[in-house]
Design an enzyme around this catalytic site. Structure first.
Site, PDB file in Angstrom:
ATOM      1  N   SER A   1       0.860  -1.123  -0.022  1.00  0.00           N
ATOM      2  CA  SER A   1       0.068   0.003  -0.007  1.00  0.00           C
ATOM      3  C   SER A   1       0.809   1.191  -0.017  1.00  0.00           C
ATOM      4  O   SER A   1       0.741   2.295  -0.507  1.00  0.00           O
ATOM      5  CB  SER A   1      -0.934   0.113   1.210  1.00  0.00           C
ATOM      6  OG  SER A   1      -0.108  -0.318   2.174  1.00  0.00           O
ATOM      7  N   PHE A   2       2.095   1.096   0.459  1.00  0.00           N
ATOM      8  CA  PHE A   2       2.980   2.344   0.408  1.00  0.00           C
ATOM      9  C   PHE A   2       4.528   1.928   0.192  1.00  0.00           C
ATOM     10  O   PHE A   2       5.086   2.654   0.778  1.00  0.00           O
ATOM     11  CB  PHE A   2       2.756   3.093   1.655  1.00  0.00           C
ATOM     12  CG  PHE A   2       2.953   2.611   2.956  1.00  0.00           C
ATOM     13  CD1 PHE A   2       2.162   1.730   3.488  1.00  0.00           C
ATOM     14  CD2 PHE A   2       4.324   2.789   3.751  1.00  0.00           C
ATOM     15  CE1 PHE A   2       2.317   1.196   4.478  1.00  0.00           C
ATOM     16  CE2 PHE A   2       4.458   2.110   4.717  1.00  0.00           C
ATOM     17  CZ  PHE A   2       3.656   1.276   5.345  1.00  0.00           C
ATOM     18  N   SER A   3       4.395   0.836  -0.539  1.00  0.00           N
ATOM     19  CA  SER A   3       5.964   0.270  -0.834  1.00  0.00           C
ATOM     20  C   SER A   3       5.933  -0.490  -2.077  1.00  0.00           C
ATOM     21  O   SER A   3       5.008  -0.889  -2.502  1.00  0.00           O
ATOM     22  CB  SER A   3       6.259  -0.554   0.121  1.00  0.00           C
ATOM     23  OG  SER A   3       5.277  -1.728   0.467  1.00  0.00           O
TER      24      SER A   3
ATOM     25  N   LYS B   1      12.680  -3.563  -0.176  1.00  0.00           N
ATOM     26  CA  LYS B   1      11.420  -2.670  -0.229  1.00  0.00           C
ATOM     27  C   LYS B   1      11.605  -1.279   0.124  1.00  0.00           C
ATOM     28  O   LYS B   1      12.328  -0.884   0.995  1.00  0.00           O
ATOM     29  CB  LYS B   1      10.947  -3.302   1.092  1.00  0.00           C
ATOM     30  CG  LYS B   1       9.468  -2.897   1.512  1.00  0.00           C
ATOM     31  CD  LYS B   1       8.890  -3.870   2.664  1.00  0.00           C
ATOM     32  CE  LYS B   1       7.697  -3.262   3.354  1.00  0.00           C
ATOM     33  NZ  LYS B   1       7.079  -4.264   4.041  1.00  0.00           N
TER      34      LYS B   1
ATOM     35  N   TYR C   1      15.529 -12.522   0.020  1.00  0.00           N
ATOM     36  CA  TYR C   1      14.707 -12.764  -1.115  1.00  0.00           C
ATOM     37  C   TYR C   1      13.831 -13.953  -0.980  1.00  0.00           C
ATOM     38  O   TYR C   1      14.538 -14.815  -1.115  1.00  0.00           O
ATOM     39  CB  TYR C   1      15.372 -12.598  -2.633  1.00  0.00           C
ATOM     40  CG  TYR C   1      14.674 -12.841  -3.781  1.00  0.00           C
ATOM     41  CD1 TYR C   1      15.249 -13.451  -4.629  1.00  0.00           C
ATOM     42  CD2 TYR C   1      13.303 -12.367  -3.802  1.00  0.00           C
ATOM     43  CE1 TYR C   1      14.571 -14.165  -6.057  1.00  0.00           C
ATOM     44  CE2 TYR C   1      12.880 -12.628  -5.258  1.00  0.00           C
ATOM     45  CZ  TYR C   1      13.178 -13.467  -6.051  1.00  0.00           C
ATOM     46  OH  TYR C   1      12.644 -13.674  -7.234  1.00  0.00           O
ATOM     47  N   ALA C   2      12.481 -13.967  -0.898  1.00  0.00           N
ATOM     48  CA  ALA C   2      11.842 -15.238  -0.954  1.00  0.00           C
ATOM     49  C   ALA C   2      11.338 -15.380  -2.303  1.00  0.00           C
ATOM     50  O   ALA C   2      10.487 -15.069  -3.156  1.00  0.00           O
ATOM     51  CB  ALA C   2      10.493 -15.066  -0.260  1.00  0.00           C
TER      52      ALA C   2
ATOM     53  N   GLU D   1       4.637 -15.944  -2.526  1.00  0.00           N
ATOM     54  CA  GLU D   1       3.672 -16.034  -1.123  1.00  0.00           C
ATOM     55  C   GLU D   1       3.115 -17.681  -1.276  1.00  0.00           C
ATOM     56  O   GLU D   1       3.083 -18.324  -2.261  1.00  0.00           O
ATOM     57  CB  GLU D   1       2.547 -15.358  -1.458  1.00  0.00           C
ATOM     58  CG  GLU D   1       2.830 -13.621  -1.303  1.00  0.00           C
ATOM     59  CD  GLU D   1       1.729 -12.929  -1.708  1.00  0.00           C
ATOM     60  OE1 GLU D   1       1.988 -11.667  -1.371  1.00  0.00           O
ATOM     61  OE2 GLU D   1       0.346 -13.266  -1.640  1.00  0.00           O
TER      62      GLU D   1
ATOM     63  N   ASP E   1      -1.150 -10.155  11.951  1.00  0.00           N
ATOM     64  CA  ASP E   1      -1.686 -10.124  10.540  1.00  0.00           C
ATOM     65  C   ASP E   1      -1.394 -11.242   9.929  1.00  0.00           C
ATOM     66  O   ASP E   1      -0.785 -11.348   8.924  1.00  0.00           O
ATOM     67  CB  ASP E   1      -1.290  -8.748   9.953  1.00  0.00           C
ATOM     68  CG  ASP E   1      -2.083  -8.801   8.571  1.00  0.00           C
ATOM     69  OD1 ASP E   1      -1.655  -7.889   7.610  1.00  0.00           O
ATOM     70  OD2 ASP E   1      -3.290  -9.434   8.545  1.00  0.00           O
TER      71      ASP E   1
END
Ligand SMILES: Nc1ncnc2c1ncn2[C@@H]1O[C@H](COP(=O)(O)OP(=O)(O)OP(=O)(O)O)[C@@H](O)[C@H]1O
Ligand SMILES: O=C(O)C[C@H](Cc1nc2cc(Cl)cc(Cl)c2[nH]1)c1ccc(Cl)cc1
Ligand SMILES: O=C(O)C[C@H](Cc1nc2cc(Cl)cc(Cl)c2[nH]1)c1ccc(Cl)cc1
Length: 325
Positions: A42-44, A61, A113-114, A118, A157
């Site tokens: 959202s901001f990155s 990031k 680094y993944a 996800e 979260d």
């Protein structure tokens, strides 16, 4: 004082240019080659980047300072840095923060680094995990939670989007901006002054992502380690069923279902998983499996559940993750 350099070093590397790496001084964006965008928050913006000195790959990031200030997210960014630094010593289970730096407009987080992104797309792709996969991945998440909670950190979260996968498909938990660091219980007689985080949250009630938010966060806005155990229950359910337990058209209706513990188990839902999910999705936080385990000694009562039979928690990281198909 001149550094004692063994004669052999000089002779042996005479032909190769001896690059003296300066002590870890603050990096700058010039130390990296920025590659493709691997994600957007959202901001990155998150970029794949390579360190020009070591050729190592990182996820960097990048956050716009202007945007952080406008969205009043400094607290969130500070928390993310603080928690990632506390996790520095953890060898596994978490995305690591190698360094931070800034330039006039931006903040930079240099993260591990993944490579496999996800967990969520894997669940969606195969519809639902087989029991071996569900056992392995929920065990790796539990193992991470044991470490996190042992440090007095609540994620708050936890969801499949925040469970990333490294190149060997091992879990890397991420996104600590919304996590909470429990202040140790004040010594007798000490007044328990609410940290500025707790105060600022009392103002704008922090909330997680609707489907995984725990009932206590919806009602009295308190979170404890048990809130992450609720989210773990939701994630285990989702690995088996392919969808999260509490779903509806609107967030409000999702909250209603959570507060009424309204979820069904699809036919064929593995019996052992059903029992474990049933013991984690309990409205009363203190009654959830693991809630009464001693802080700092992991979650034996969850590890010992028959769902995790023959899972060796101590060597998870050395094991080859079962293929997801
Ligand atoms: N270390 C990483 N390795 C690989 N991909 C990553 C890494 N960190 C983040 N990403 C990807 O980049 C995307 C943006 O991540 P980021 O943490 O910046 O925002 P977010 O947390 O997803 O969104 P929001 O800020 O709204 O919570 C995510 O979808 C995530 O999959
Ligand atoms: O260099 C350091 O480590 C300290 C700075 C401190 C810092 N500068 C900031 C500017 C803004 Cl706009 C917001 C936050 Cl939270 C800020 N935090 C910093 C730089 C980069 C990152 Cl990613 C985090 C914090
Ligand atoms: O401040 C309050 O107590 C009302 C909250 C507000 C609230 N808005 C939310 C938005 C999201 Cl995305 C998630 C949660 Cl948990 C949210 N909680 C709330 C509580 C219960 C229900 Cl059913 C809906 C909204």
């Amino acid at each position: 004082a001149r550094l004692p350099v063994a004669a052999t070093d000089i002779t042996s590397s005479a032909h190769s240019l001896i690059t003296i790496i300066p002590p870890t001084q603050k990096r700058t964006p010039k130390d990296f080659i920025f590659g493709k965008v691997i994600g957007e928050g959202s901001f990155s913006m998150v970029y794949l980047a390579k360190d020009i000195h070591t050729n190592k790959e990182y996820a960097i990031k990048v956050c716009e300072k202007r945007h952080i200030i406008k969205e009043k997210k400094s607290e969130y960014v500070k928390r993310e840095k603080e928690v990632l630094n506390m996790l520095g010593s953890a060898k596994h289970s978490f995305v690591r923060l190698f360094c931070t730096f800034q330039d006039i407009e931006r903040l930079y987080f240099v993260l591990s680094y993944a490579k496999n992104g996800e967990l969520l797309p894997y669940i969606n792709k195969v519809g639902s995990f087989d029991i071996e996969c569900t056992k392995f991945y929920s065990a790796e998440i539990l193992h991470g939670l044991e470490y996190l909670h042992g440090l007095g950190i609540i994620h708050r979260d936890l969801k499949p989007e925040n469970i990333l996968l490294d190149e060997k498909m091992h879990v890397l938990i991420t996104d600590f901006g919304s996590s909470k660091i429990l202040k140790e219980v004040p010594e007798k007689g000490e007044i328990n002054v609410l940290g500025e985080q707790q105060q600022c949250e009392r103002r704008n009630s922090f909330v997680g992502t609707a489907q995984y938010v725990s009932p206590e966060l919806l009602t009295d806005k308190t979170t404890s380690r048990a809130s992450d155990l609720w989210a773990l229950g939701c994630i285990i359910y989702q690995m088996v069923a392919g969808l999260p337990p509490f779903r509806s058209r609107s967030e409000y209706l999702v909250f209603q279902k959570i507060l009424n513990l309204e979820y069904e188990l699809p036919d064929g839902f593995c019996e052992l998983a059903r029992d474990l999910v049933g013991k984690l999705l309990v409205l009363e936080p203190s009654k959830r499996l693991g809630a009464s385990d001693e802080h700092g000694s992991g979650y034996p009562s969850i590890r010992l559940h028959s769902f995790f039979i023959n899972v060796d928690f101590e060597t998870l990281h050395e094991q080859i993750p079962p293929p997801i198909y």
